[in-house]
Each structure stands twice: as structure tokens, then as C-alpha cells.
Design a protein around this motif. Structure first.
Motif, PDB file in Angstrom:
ATOM      1  N   LYS A 149      37.106  49.059  50.499  1.00 59.20           N
ATOM      2  CA  LYS A 149      36.077  49.291  49.683  1.00 59.20           C
ATOM      3  C   LYS A 149      36.042  48.359  48.464  1.00 59.20           C
ATOM      4  CE  LYS A 149      35.019  53.790  51.648  1.00 59.20           C
ATOM      5  NZ  LYS A 149      35.537  55.208  51.551  1.00 59.20           N
ATOM      6  N   GLY A 150      37.250  47.634  48.109  1.00 61.28           N
ATOM      7  CA  GLY A 150      37.181  46.778  47.089  1.00 61.28           C
ATOM      8  C   GLY A 150      37.606  47.705  45.768  1.00 61.28           C
ATOM      9  N   CYS A 151      38.376  48.702  45.846  1.00 62.67           N
ATOM     10  CA  CYS A 151      38.342  49.740  44.470  1.00 62.67           C
ATOM     11  C   CYS A 151      39.458  48.886  43.617  1.00 62.67           C
ATOM     12  CB  CYS A 151      39.026  50.988  44.934  1.00 62.67           C
ATOM     13  SG  CYS A 151      40.643  51.229  45.440  1.00 62.67           S
ATOM     14  N   GLY A 152      40.337  48.398  44.032  1.00 62.33           N
ATOM     15  CA  GLY A 152      41.020  47.490  43.286  1.00 62.33           C
ATOM     16  C   GLY A 152      42.434  48.154  42.737  1.00 62.33           C
ATOM     17  N   ILE A 153      42.739  49.308  43.451  1.00 65.92           N
ATOM     18  CA  ILE A 153      43.984  50.068  42.833  1.00 65.92           C
ATOM     19  C   ILE A 153      45.333  49.179  43.349  1.00 65.92           C
ATOM     20  CG2 ILE A 153      45.320  52.131  43.581  1.00 65.92           C
ATOM     21  CD1 ILE A 153      42.642  53.554  43.781  1.00 65.92           C
ATOM     22  N   CYS A 154      45.138  48.594  44.505  1.00 62.12           N
ATOM     23  CA  CYS A 154      46.347  47.802  44.963  1.00 62.12           C
ATOM     24  C   CYS A 154      46.746  46.533  44.012  1.00 62.12           C
ATOM     25  CB  CYS A 154      46.094  47.130  46.377  1.00 62.12           C
ATOM     26  SG  CYS A 154      44.482  46.180  46.465  1.00 62.12           S
ATOM     27  N   ALA A 155      45.472  46.158  43.397  1.00 61.46           N
ATOM     28  CA  ALA A 155      45.916  44.850  42.379  1.00 61.46           C
ATOM     29  C   ALA A 155      46.247  45.252  41.121  1.00 61.46           C
ATOM     30  CB  ALA A 155      44.523  43.986  42.280  1.00 61.46           C
ATOM     31  N   SER A 156      45.795  46.689  40.669  1.00 62.55           N
ATOM     32  CA  SER A 156      46.314  47.123  39.413  1.00 62.55           C
ATOM     33  C   SER A 156      47.523  47.691  39.445  1.00 62.55           C
ATOM     34  CB  SER A 156      45.100  47.886  38.815  1.00 62.55           C
ATOM     35  OG  SER A 156      45.342  49.312  39.270  1.00 62.55           O
ATOM     36  N   GLU A 157      47.974  48.187  40.746  1.00 63.06           N
ATOM     37  CA  GLU A 157      49.433  48.854  40.810  1.00 63.06           C
ATOM     38  C   GLU A 157      50.447  47.962  41.173  1.00 63.06           C
ATOM     39  OE1 GLU A 157      50.256  52.049  39.831  1.00 63.06           O
ATOM     40  OE2 GLU A 157      48.175  51.992  39.060  1.00 63.06           O
ATOM     41  N   CYS A 158      50.169  46.711  41.727  1.00 60.71           N
ATOM     42  CA  CYS A 158      51.077  45.676  42.109  1.00 60.71           C
ATOM     43  C   CYS A 158      52.107  45.315  40.906  1.00 60.71           C
ATOM     44  CB  CYS A 158      50.462  44.437  42.716  1.00 60.71           C
ATOM     45  SG  CYS A 158      51.642  43.176  43.279  1.00 60.71           S
ATOM     46  N   PRO A 159      53.234  45.658  40.797  1.00 59.87           N
ATOM     47  CA  PRO A 159      54.053  45.239  39.742  1.00 59.87           C
ATOM     48  C   PRO A 159      54.488  43.903  39.527  1.00 59.87           C
ATOM     49  CG  PRO A 159      55.473  46.195  41.603  1.00 59.87           C
ATOM     50  CD  PRO A 159      54.154  46.268  42.198  1.00 59.87           C
ATOM     51  N   PHE A 160      54.147  42.885  40.758  1.00 56.12           N
ATOM     52  CA  PHE A 160      54.347  41.535  40.723  1.00 56.12           C
ATOM     53  C   PHE A 160      53.082  40.503  40.410  1.00 56.12           C
ATOM     54  CE2 PHE A 160      57.649  43.852  42.704  1.00 56.12           C
ATOM     55  CZ  PHE A 160      58.679  43.481  41.906  1.00 56.12           C
ATOM     56  N   ASP A 161      51.938  41.274  40.107  1.00 55.93           N
ATOM     57  CA  ASP A 161      50.675  40.488  40.275  1.00 55.93           C
ATOM     58  C   ASP A 161      50.380  39.619  41.284  1.00 55.93           C
ATOM     59  OD1 ASP A 161      49.847  41.631  37.856  1.00 55.93           O
ATOM     60  OD2 ASP A 161      50.886  40.320  36.734  1.00 55.93           O
ATOM     61  N   ALA A 162      50.825  40.211  42.590  1.00 56.87           N
ATOM     62  CA  ALA A 162      50.587  39.409  43.817  1.00 56.87           C
ATOM     63  C   ALA A 162      49.535  39.499  44.452  1.00 56.87           C
ATOM     64  CB  ALA A 162      51.801  39.709  44.745  1.00 56.87           C
ATOM     65  N   ILE A 163      48.395  40.445  43.776  1.00 54.79           N
ATOM     66  CA  ILE A 163      47.190  40.844  44.575  1.00 54.79           C
ATOM     67  C   ILE A 163      46.067  40.311  43.474  1.00 54.79           C
ATOM     68  CG2 ILE A 163      45.686  42.397  45.623  1.00 54.79           C
ATOM     69  CD1 ILE A 163      48.173  43.983  46.512  1.00 54.79           C
ATOM     70  N   ASP A 164      45.224  39.734  43.943  1.00 53.21           N
ATOM     71  CA  ASP A 164      43.951  39.131  43.119  1.00 53.21           C
ATOM     72  C   ASP A 164      42.706  39.700  43.797  1.00 53.21           C
ATOM     73  OD1 ASP A 164      45.341  37.668  41.219  1.00 53.21           O
ATOM     74  OD2 ASP A 164      45.382  35.819  42.291  1.00 53.21           O
ATOM     75  N   MET A 165      41.780  40.059  42.869  1.00 49.75           N
ATOM     76  CA  MET A 165      40.452  40.461  43.405  1.00 49.75           C
ATOM     77  C   MET A 165      39.673  39.245  43.333  1.00 49.75           C
ATOM     78  SD  MET A 165      41.188  43.661  44.123  1.00 49.75           S
ATOM     79  CE  MET A 165      39.432  44.261  44.575  1.00 49.75           C
ATOM     80  N   VAL A 166      39.103  39.030  44.664  1.00 58.24           N
ATOM     81  CA  VAL A 166      38.212  37.847  44.396  1.00 58.24           C
ATOM     82  C   VAL A 166      37.001  38.180  44.562  1.00 58.24           C
ATOM     83  CG1 VAL A 166      37.966  35.537  45.719  1.00 58.24           C
ATOM     84  CG2 VAL A 166      40.149  36.604  45.235  1.00 58.24           C
ATOM     85  N   GLN A 167      35.848  37.576  44.236  1.00 62.35           N
ATOM     86  CA  GLN A 167      34.372  37.822  44.266  1.00 62.35           C
ATOM     87  C   GLN A 167      34.037  37.676  45.870  1.00 62.35           C
ATOM     88  OE1 GLN A 167      31.918  39.176  42.671  1.00 62.35           O
ATOM     89  NE2 GLN A 167      33.124  39.766  40.840  1.00 62.35           N
ATOM     90  N   GLU A 168      33.231  38.498  46.265  1.00 60.59           N
ATOM     91  CA  GLU A 168      32.913  38.181  47.921  1.00 60.59           C
ATOM     92  C   GLU A 168      32.030  36.994  48.000  1.00 60.59           C
ATOM     93  OE1 GLU A 168      33.499  39.557  51.059  1.00 60.59           O
ATOM     94  OE2 GLU A 168      35.043  40.763  50.301  1.00 60.59           O
ATOM     95  N   SER A 169      31.092  36.915  46.918  1.00 63.06           N
ATOM     96  CA  SER A 169      30.202  35.686  46.879  1.00 63.06           C
ATOM     97  C   SER A 169      31.240  34.360  47.075  1.00 63.06           C
ATOM     98  CB  SER A 169      29.310  35.762  45.920  1.00 63.06           C
ATOM     99  OG  SER A 169      29.992  35.718  44.662  1.00 63.06           O
ATOM    100  N   GLU A 170      32.396  34.453  46.595  1.00 57.80           N
ATOM    101  CA  GLU A 170      32.980  33.046  46.514  1.00 57.80           C
ATOM    102  C   GLU A 170      33.838  32.916  47.666  1.00 57.80           C
ATOM    103  OE1 GLU A 170      35.391  33.298  42.914  1.00 57.80           O
ATOM    104  OE2 GLU A 170      33.812  33.709  41.829  1.00 57.80           O
ATOM    105  N   MET A 171      33.872  33.765  48.661  1.00 57.05           N
ATOM    106  CA  MET A 171      34.713  33.516  50.107  1.00 57.05           C
ATOM    107  C   MET A 171      34.118  32.777  51.015  1.00 57.05           C
ATOM    108  SD  MET A 171      37.427  35.410  49.078  1.00 57.05           S
ATOM    109  CE  MET A 171      38.298  35.238  50.878  1.00 57.05           C
TER     110      MET A 171
END
Lengths: 297, 97
Positions: free
Chosen positions: B75-97
Motif C-alpha cells: 500500500k506504499g506506506c513507506g515503513i520499510c524505507a524509513s526503518e531500513c538502516p542502510f537506506d537501501a529502499i527508495d520510495m518512487v512515485q508511481e507516475s514515474e514508473m
């Protein structure tokens, strides 16, 4: 990598919770700790709508809906019926929100705990009636905005302190009482596994932040749950068979860190924040006294 | 004899991908396979994958199980990106995919 929590999933994807919901994380960890032989009961709460419309279910175990006030009565009945059938290894879980625990379901909860059925009562505490639109409950903390304590010209935000049901359950001498947080799933699962060894009623209160109700970005759910423990706003403790153990973080953060990223506390003045800090410090001292064996009235 | 209404349809029949406005994308060249994103996903949309040809920080990581994101349910909440200790997850706008 070794997995720090059990790998089996008993909660399924595709449920209708909001993005970043804390209550679904609470259910996911509780089910991981409970395992397959479990019966879950929910009253009216967010979890009554999260599984979806009628034919849908989000759990791989039996899941029973019950009226708002009767979670305690329902789990008592299920427990006795299972015992009658010889299924004493089944876990019976009541999974209720703070409205269904602290306000409407309190007498059924208190009665079930007093009768001593071998049940779990899990309270996921999102600090208001979130499912019906963020109305104040008795578990809402001091200073919070809700739709029934609105902040306009008159600033009638909630003036009363939070009622902590886990403290009430300790006063009632329930065999196992604990508080847990979704930011520390290993601790939450360890507490449930400890509770499983005790035959009798068990009560666990889990803080589960709510992005739409608390007005923060969905990505901060786990961060806010962690800050609540680090600022001592939501202390983690375990009370098992008369012994009370408090989790003590050596470097507590000021409460502003927790309050400033939530829109529901946006209106608070520095004096009001100081009042909250004083209340948090006083409660912490009381918990330390309790750990030393002095009973707090 | 069924005395109470019972339901059998798993909620995973419902895809929730249309709820999303941003999607998490894992940069496997930074991912150390710690599985913290898997642990904190409220939608159970992060799974575990084996032996696929993924990028890695160095070749010792190539033998480990890695997380992957199931975009049918995220659902794109972004918890994974904010909890990743190595900044390995980026949140990308769906419109840019």
C-alpha cells in the motif's frame, strides 16, 4: 540471515487496513507467537473491518465477531467449551481496541479475569475510537485532539489523563500482565511466549500508532511506537505471578520528541508540554517504587 | 450443522496495489539482507526469495535469503524505507514508473 521473530505468517495480505496501520502489525506479531491452534475473538473495533466484507477473513485461524461489550464473556465461553472437548492446548485470544477494553468492555474483561479462565486478552491501544472517526476514549492521553475534544477558539482538547488498563489489571492481581510495543516485536513475542506458560488469565496491552487518527505520515508508525518507549510515555513492563519487572532505558528522551511529530498534539503550549513531562516523570517514579516491592495504591 | 455464519474467502483475493501512490524499490547493491523491512511490513507484502540473480554489496551476500516486495499488496506506506538502516529502499512515485 537468522530471523529474529517466527517466520510463519498467520495473517494474510489484502486486508483493508489503512497504509501503515499499527494494529495490523500488532495482530501479525501476536499470531506469530500464538501459532496455529488459536481462536481469535474481536469486538467492534478497527479489526472488525480490517478483514474485509463478509466472506473474507484475514487470519488463517478461526475468527469470531462479538458485540462491543462482550469480548471477555465470549472468550470465557470459548475456553470452557474447548476444555469440555478436551482441547486444552488451544489458545483463546480476545483482541480488542482501547474503546472495547477501557470503556465499553471493561466489566466483561474484569469479570473474565476474576473468574480465572485460561485466556489471553490483547488490547491494541490506538488511543481513541479510530474506526468510527477518532472519538475520545478513556485511553486517550492528556492534551490530544480528537473529534469529540476539538481544538478551535475554545481549545477543549482532552484534559484528563490516560487510563492505563494494564495498571488496573495489576491492581486486580491478574496472573500475567504486560505492556508491549509494535516497535519491539522480539520483546512482544517473548512476552506472549512467557504468558503461554502460565495457566490463567493473561492481559497484554500493545501500543499501536494510528496514522490518520494521530496525524502523522504513515512511514513513521514504527518510529513513533519506539519514541513512546524511549520518552517513557508508554513504559514497557511485565508482571508475572506477583513479580514486576520494568524495562529501563538509560537515556530517556524529552517528551517533545514524541509530541512534535504528531498533529494531534500540535496545539500544545510549552507549559502544557511541561505538564506532560511532569506526569511522565511522576508515573515513572511510581513504577520504580512498584518494582522495589512497594505497592502503589 | 452450521449455527453461526462462517466465512472462507482469504483476504489475499483482494489486491490492494491501487491504494499506492509511491512504491518502495530495493537497491540490492546496498541491501545486507537483515530482513528488518520484512519484520515491519503491516501488509505482509515483503517476502523472502532464494537463489535469484540479485545484486549484492559483495559476493558473500549472494548466498543469503533476500527480501522482495510483492507489489500486488503493497500500500506504499513507506515503513520499510524509513526503518531500513542502510537506506537501501527508495520510495518512487508511481507516475514515474
Amino acid at each position: 540471515m537468522p530471523f529474529s521473530i517466527p517466520k510463519e505468517e498467520y495473517m494474510m495480505s489484502g486486508h483493508t487496513a489503512c497504509a501503515g496501520c499499527g494494529a495490523t502489525l500488532a495482530m501479525r506479531y501476536v499470531m506469530k507467537a500464538m501459532g496455529e491452534n488459536t481462536v481469535v475473538t474481536v469486538p467492534a473495533s478497527c479489526w472488525a473491518v480490517i478483514p474485509g466484507n463478509y466472506p473474507n477473513t484475514a487470519l488463517k485461524v478461526p475468527f469470531i465477531y462479538t458485540p462491543f461489550a462482550s469480548t471477555g464473556a465470549t472468550i470465557s465461553g470459548i475456553r470452557e467449551a474447548l476444555d469440555e472437548e478436551g482441547k486444552e492446548d488451544y489458545n483463546v485470544v480476545g483482541f480488542a481496541g482501547d474503546g472495547g477494553t477501557a470503556d465499553i468492555g471493561l466489566q466483561a474483561l474484569s469479570a473474565a479475569m476474576e473468574r480465572g479462565h485460561n485466556v489471553f486478552y490483547i488490547m491494541y491501544d490506538n488511543e481513541a475510537y479510530m474506526n468510527t472517526g477518532i472519538q475520545r476514549s478513556s485511553s486517550t492521553p492528556f492534551g490530544a485532539w480528537t473529534t469529540t475534544t476539538p481544538v478551535g477558539k475554545d481549545r477543549v482538547y482532552k484534559r484528563e489523563n490516560k487510563k492505563v488498563v494494564a495498571d488496573l489489571m495489576m491492581a486486580q492481581k491478574v496472573p500475567y500482565v504486560a505492556t508491549a510495543s509494535i516497535a519491539f516485536p522480539e520483546d512482544l513475542i517473548r512476552k506472549i511466549q512467557n504468558a503461554k506458560k502460565i495457566k490463567g488469565p493473561k492481559f497484554i496491552q500493545i501500543l499501536s500508532p494510528c496514522p490518520p487518527g494521530w496525524y502523522f505520515n504513515a512511514e513513521n508508525t514504527v518510529k513513533i511506537a519506539r519514541l513512546a518507549v524511549e520518552t517513557r510515555i508508554f513504559p514497557l513492563y511485565e508482571y508475572a505471578e506477583g513479580k514486576f519487572v520494568l524495562y529501563k532505558n538509560p537515556n530517556p528522551l524529552p517528551v517533545e520528541k514524541y509530541l512534535e511529530i504528531q498533529g494531534r498534539f500540535n496545539h500544545l503550549s510549552p507549559e502544557e508540554i511541561r505538564t506532560i513531562q511532569e506526569n511522565v516523570n511522576r508515573r515513572w517514579e511510581e513504577l520504580l517504587e512498584r518494582e522495589k516491592g512497594k505497592v502503589i495504591p | 450443522m452450521v449455527l453461526v455464519p462462517t466465512a472462507y474467502a482469504p483476504s489475499s483475493n483482494n489486491k490492494t496495489s491501487s491504494w499506492r501512490t509511491t512504491r518502495p524499490v530495493i537497491d540490492y547493491s546496498k541491501c545486507t539482507r537483515c530482513m528488518i523491512c520484512w519484520k515491519f511490513c503491516p501488509d505482509v507484502a515483503i517476502g523472502v526469495t532464494f537463489g535469484e540473480k540479485l545484486d549484492y554489496p559483495n559476493e558473500r551476500f549472494s548466498k543469503l535469503e533476500a527480501p522482495f516486495i510483492n507489489y500486488d499488496y503493497c500500500k506504499g506506506c513507506g515503513i520499510c524505507a524509513s526503518e531500513c538502516p542502510f537506506d537501501a529502499i527508495d520510495m518512487v512515485q508511481e507516475s514515474e514508473m
